[in-house]
Design a protein around this motif. Structure first.
Motif, PDB file in Angstrom:
ATOM      1  N   VAL A   1      -4.569   4.883   4.634  1.00  0.00           N
ATOM      2  CA  VAL A   1      -4.948   3.970   3.547  1.00  0.00           C
ATOM      3  C   VAL A   1      -5.616   2.724   4.126  1.00  0.00           C
ATOM      4  O   VAL A   1      -6.647   2.264   3.624  1.00  0.00           O
ATOM      5  N   GLU A   2      -5.049   2.171   5.178  1.00  0.00           N
ATOM      6  CA  GLU A   2      -5.628   0.973   5.797  1.00  0.00           C
ATOM      7  C   GLU A   2      -7.003   1.256   6.403  1.00  0.00           C
ATOM      8  O   GLU A   2      -7.825   0.349   6.539  1.00  0.00           O
ATOM      9  N   ALA A   3      -7.279   2.510   6.752  1.00  0.00           N
ATOM     10  CA  ALA A   3      -8.593   2.899   7.270  1.00  0.00           C
ATOM     11  C   ALA A   3      -9.602   3.086   6.138  1.00  0.00           C
ATOM     12  O   ALA A   3     -10.770   3.355   6.397  1.00  0.00           O
ATOM     13  N   GLY A   4      -9.141   2.962   4.893  1.00  0.00           N
ATOM     14  CA  GLY A   4     -10.040   3.052   3.747  1.00  0.00           C
ATOM     15  C   GLY A   4      -9.999   4.375   3.001  1.00  0.00           C
ATOM     16  O   GLY A   4     -10.762   4.571   2.055  1.00  0.00           O
ATOM     17  N   ILE A   5      -9.121   5.255   3.397  1.00  0.00           N
ATOM     18  CA  ILE A   5      -9.015   6.543   2.707  1.00  0.00           C
ATOM     19  C   ILE A   5      -8.164   6.356   1.455  1.00  0.00           C
ATOM     20  O   ILE A   5      -7.047   5.853   1.528  1.00  0.00           O
ATOM     21  N   ASP A   6      -8.712   6.733   0.320  1.00  0.00           N
ATOM     22  CA  ASP A   6      -7.956   6.585  -0.921  1.00  0.00           C
ATOM     23  C   ASP A   6      -7.878   7.884  -1.705  1.00  0.00           C
ATOM     24  O   ASP A   6      -7.469   7.916  -2.854  1.00  0.00           O
ATOM     25  N   SER A   7      -8.281   8.971  -1.072  1.00  0.00           N
ATOM     26  CA  SER A   7      -8.234  10.271  -1.717  1.00  0.00           C
ATOM     27  C   SER A   7      -7.883  11.325  -0.669  1.00  0.00           C
ATOM     28  O   SER A   7      -8.449  11.322   0.429  1.00  0.00           O
ATOM     29  N   PHE A   8      -6.963  12.200  -1.013  1.00  0.00           N
ATOM     30  CA  PHE A   8      -6.545  13.272  -0.117  1.00  0.00           C
ATOM     31  C   PHE A   8      -6.826  14.608  -0.792  1.00  0.00           C
ATOM     32  O   PHE A   8      -6.577  14.768  -1.973  1.00  0.00           O
ATOM     33  N   LYS A   9      -7.322  15.552  -0.037  1.00  0.00           N
ATOM     34  CA  LYS A   9      -7.533  16.895  -0.559  1.00  0.00           C
ATOM     35  C   LYS A   9      -6.383  17.768  -0.082  1.00  0.00           C
ATOM     36  O   LYS A   9      -6.182  17.931   1.110  1.00  0.00           O
ATOM     37  N   ILE A  10      -5.638  18.296  -1.010  1.00  0.00           N
ATOM     38  CA  ILE A  10      -4.546  19.209  -0.707  1.00  0.00           C
ATOM     39  C   ILE A  10      -5.106  20.621  -0.799  1.00  0.00           C
ATOM     40  O   ILE A  10      -5.512  21.065  -1.869  1.00  0.00           O
TER      41      ILE A  10
ATOM     42  N   VAL B   1       9.224   7.809   4.979  1.00  0.00           N
ATOM     43  CA  VAL B   1       9.362   9.147   4.400  1.00  0.00           C
ATOM     44  C   VAL B   1      10.781   9.636   4.667  1.00  0.00           C
ATOM     45  O   VAL B   1      11.223   9.648   5.817  1.00  0.00           O
ATOM     46  N   SER B   2      11.492  10.016   3.630  1.00  0.00           N
ATOM     47  CA  SER B   2      12.865  10.487   3.810  1.00  0.00           C
ATOM     48  C   SER B   2      12.864  11.818   4.559  1.00  0.00           C
ATOM     49  O   SER B   2      11.924  12.611   4.443  1.00  0.00           O
TER      50      SER B   2
ATOM     51  N   TYR C   1       3.852   3.538  -1.087  1.00  0.00           N
ATOM     52  CA  TYR C   1       3.135   2.666  -0.153  1.00  0.00           C
ATOM     53  C   TYR C   1       2.357   1.595  -0.907  1.00  0.00           C
ATOM     54  O   TYR C   1       2.348   0.429  -0.509  1.00  0.00           O
ATOM     55  N   GLU C   2       1.745   1.972  -2.003  1.00  0.00           N
ATOM     56  CA  GLU C   2       0.985   1.008  -2.791  1.00  0.00           C
ATOM     57  C   GLU C   2       1.894  -0.085  -3.359  1.00  0.00           C
ATOM     58  O   GLU C   2       1.531  -1.253  -3.398  1.00  0.00           O
ATOM     59  N   GLN C   3       3.100   0.292  -3.793  1.00  0.00           N
ATOM     60  CA  GLN C   3       4.033  -0.666  -4.381  1.00  0.00           C
ATOM     61  C   GLN C   3       4.677  -1.584  -3.343  1.00  0.00           C
ATOM     62  O   GLN C   3       4.851  -2.769  -3.584  1.00  0.00           O
ATOM     63  N   GLU C   4       5.051  -1.016  -2.199  1.00  0.00           N
ATOM     64  CA  GLU C   4       5.772  -1.789  -1.189  1.00  0.00           C
ATOM     65  C   GLU C   4       5.396  -1.310   0.217  1.00  0.00           C
ATOM     66  O   GLU C   4       6.145  -0.561   0.842  1.00  0.00           O
TER      67      GLU C   4
ATOM     68  N   ASP D   1       3.460  10.972   7.130  1.00  0.00           N
ATOM     69  CA  ASP D   1       3.923   9.740   7.757  1.00  0.00           C
ATOM     70  C   ASP D   1       2.766   8.849   8.209  1.00  0.00           C
ATOM     71  O   ASP D   1       2.979   7.707   8.614  1.00  0.00           O
ATOM     72  N   MET D   2       1.539   9.351   8.089  1.00  0.00           N
ATOM     73  CA  MET D   2       0.354   8.580   8.466  1.00  0.00           C
ATOM     74  C   MET D   2      -0.311   7.907   7.264  1.00  0.00           C
ATOM     75  O   MET D   2      -1.368   7.291   7.406  1.00  0.00           O
ATOM     76  N   ILE D   3       0.302   7.994   6.107  1.00  0.00           N
ATOM     77  CA  ILE D   3      -0.294   7.403   4.906  1.00  0.00           C
ATOM     78  C   ILE D   3      -0.665   5.939   5.111  1.00  0.00           C
ATOM     79  O   ILE D   3      -1.784   5.552   4.772  1.00  0.00           O
ATOM     80  N   PRO D   4       0.194   5.095   5.665  1.00  0.00           N
ATOM     81  CA  PRO D   4      -0.214   3.694   5.847  1.00  0.00           C
ATOM     82  C   PRO D   4      -1.495   3.541   6.678  1.00  0.00           C
ATOM     83  O   PRO D   4      -2.411   2.794   6.282  1.00  0.00           O
TER      84      PRO D   4
END
Length: 73
Positions: free
Chosen positions: A16-25, A58-59, A49-52, A10-13
């Motif tokens: 991403v806005e902080a400049g993170i574009d890669s996540f390590k799972i 998050v459901s 998020y990128e599209q809209e 739920d923190m993706i926005p």
């Protein structure tokens, strides 16, 4: 720590806005279903998020699936 403690879906926005574009799972010590499931859910919401960005949500079903993937019981 449990997946619930570390869940950032739920923190993706904000991330991403902080400049993170890669996540390590982290999944090297997990079952294939865990790695594939978590990666798929995060990919879905990164793409959404990128599209809209304004309608990002998050459901409950996907959030529950994510937490269930990390259930150790």
């Amino acid at each position: 720590m449990s997946l619930k403690d570390l869940c950032t879906i739920d923190m993706i926005p904000e991330l991403v806005e902080a400049g993170i574009d890669s996540f390590k799972i982290e999944g090297r010590m997990k079952q294939l279903e865990y790695a594939a499931g978590v990666t798929g859910i995060y990919r879905k919401y990164m793409d959404l998020y990128e599209q809209e960005p304004r309608s990002f949500d998050v459901s409950r079903e996907d959030y529950r699936r994510l937490l269930d993937l990390g259930n150790r019981s």
